[in-house]
Design a protein around this motif. Structure first.
Motif, mmCIF file in Angstrom:
data_model
loop_
_atom_site.group_PDB
_atom_site.id
_atom_site.type_symbol
_atom_site.label_atom_id
_atom_site.label_comp_id
_atom_site.label_asym_id
_atom_site.label_seq_id
_atom_site.Cartn_x
_atom_site.Cartn_y
_atom_site.Cartn_z
ATOM 1 N N ALA A 4 0.810 -1.216 0.000
ATOM 2 C CA ALA A 4 0.000 0.000 0.000
ATOM 3 C C ALA A 4 0.847 1.272 0.000
ATOM 4 N N ALA A 5 2.135 1.176 0.308
ATOM 5 C CA ALA A 5 2.966 2.374 0.440
ATOM 6 C C ALA A 5 2.998 3.238 -0.808
ATOM 7 N N ILE A 9 1.755 7.123 -0.821
ATOM 8 C CA ILE A 9 2.662 8.217 -1.193
ATOM 9 C C ILE A 9 2.045 9.026 -2.333
ATOM 10 N N ALA A 10 1.507 8.341 -3.336
ATOM 11 C CA ALA A 10 0.891 9.041 -4.468
ATOM 12 C C ALA A 10 -0.288 9.889 -3.999
ATOM 13 N N LEU A 11 -1.107 9.342 -3.113
ATOM 14 C CA LEU A 11 -2.247 10.095 -2.606
ATOM 15 C C LEU A 11 -1.777 11.284 -1.773
ATOM 16 N N TRP A 15 -2.665 15.260 -2.329
ATOM 17 C CA TRP A 15 -3.154 16.165 -1.285
ATOM 18 C C TRP A 15 -2.243 17.386 -1.160
ATOM 19 N N PHE A 16 -0.931 17.184 -1.202
ATOM 20 C CA PHE A 16 -0.004 18.305 -1.057
ATOM 21 C C PHE A 16 -0.097 19.258 -2.250
ATOM 22 N N GLU A 107 -2.073 10.783 5.412
ATOM 23 C CA GLU A 107 -1.682 9.634 4.574
ATOM 24 C C GLU A 107 -0.292 9.138 4.945
ATOM 25 N N LEU A 108 0.630 10.069 5.142
ATOM 26 C CA LEU A 108 1.993 9.664 5.516
ATOM 27 C C LEU A 108 2.002 8.981 6.879
ATOM 28 N N ALA A 109 1.205 9.498 7.817
ATOM 29 C CA ALA A 109 1.130 8.886 9.150
ATOM 30 C C ALA A 109 0.511 7.487 9.072
#
Length: 123
Positions: A4-5, A9-11, A15-16, A107-109
Motif C-alpha cells: 500500500a505504500a 505516497i501518491a495520494l 493532497w499536497f 496519509e503519511l502517518a
C-alpha cells in the motif's frame, strides 16, 4: 515497503499539490481584493448577492466540518498537540490550504503506522 505504500505516497502527493493550489489560488484573489476592494468589506463581498452568499455558506459549513474532522482525527492519530494550529489557519489562510495539507500528512502517518504493524513487509 508495504504494497500500500506507493498508493499512500501518491495520494499524499495529490493532497499536497491540492494544498499548494488552495494556498496560491485563494491568496491570489485575496491579494487582488485587498488591492482594490471595490467599496466592499471582505465579508461583505462574501455575502454581496444570493450566489456569493450560497457559496459562502457552503464554504463555511465545509470548513467547520473539516475542522471538526481534523481535530477528531488528529486526536485519534496522537496529533492533538499541534493539530489545533490548523483550525485558526483554516480561517486566517484558507481551508483549501489546511485541509488537503492535513490529509497529506494523515496519509503519511497512516503509511508509517501500517509499516510498523507486525507482519508488515516494510523495507
Amino acid at each position: 515497503m508495504s504494497v500500500a505504500a506507493p498508493g499512500r505516497i501518491a495520494l499524499a502527493i495529490v493532497w499536497f499539490v491540492l494544498s499548494a493550489a488552495g494556498l496560491v489560488g485563494t491568496w491570489a484573489f485575496n491579494i487582488a481584493f485587498f488591492a482594490d476592494p471595490g467599496g466592499l468589506s471582505y465579508l461583505g463581498g462574501w455575502f454581496a448577492n444570493p450566489a456569493s452568499s450560497s457559496a459562502a455558506v457552503d464554504v463555511i459549513v465545509v470548513a467547520l466540518a473539516a475542522c471538526v474532522f481534523m481535530v477528531a482525527e488528529g486526536a485519534r492519530l496522537g496529533w492533538i498537540r499541534w493539530v489545533w494550529v490548523l483550525v485558526p489557519l483554516s480561517f486566517a489562510i484558507a481551508i483549501a490550504f489546511t485541509f488537503p495539507l492535513f490529509l497529506g500528512l494523515r496519509e503519511l502517518a497512516l503509511r508509517r503506522r501500517a509499516e510498523a504493524l507486525p507482519g508488515s513487509s516494510a523495507a
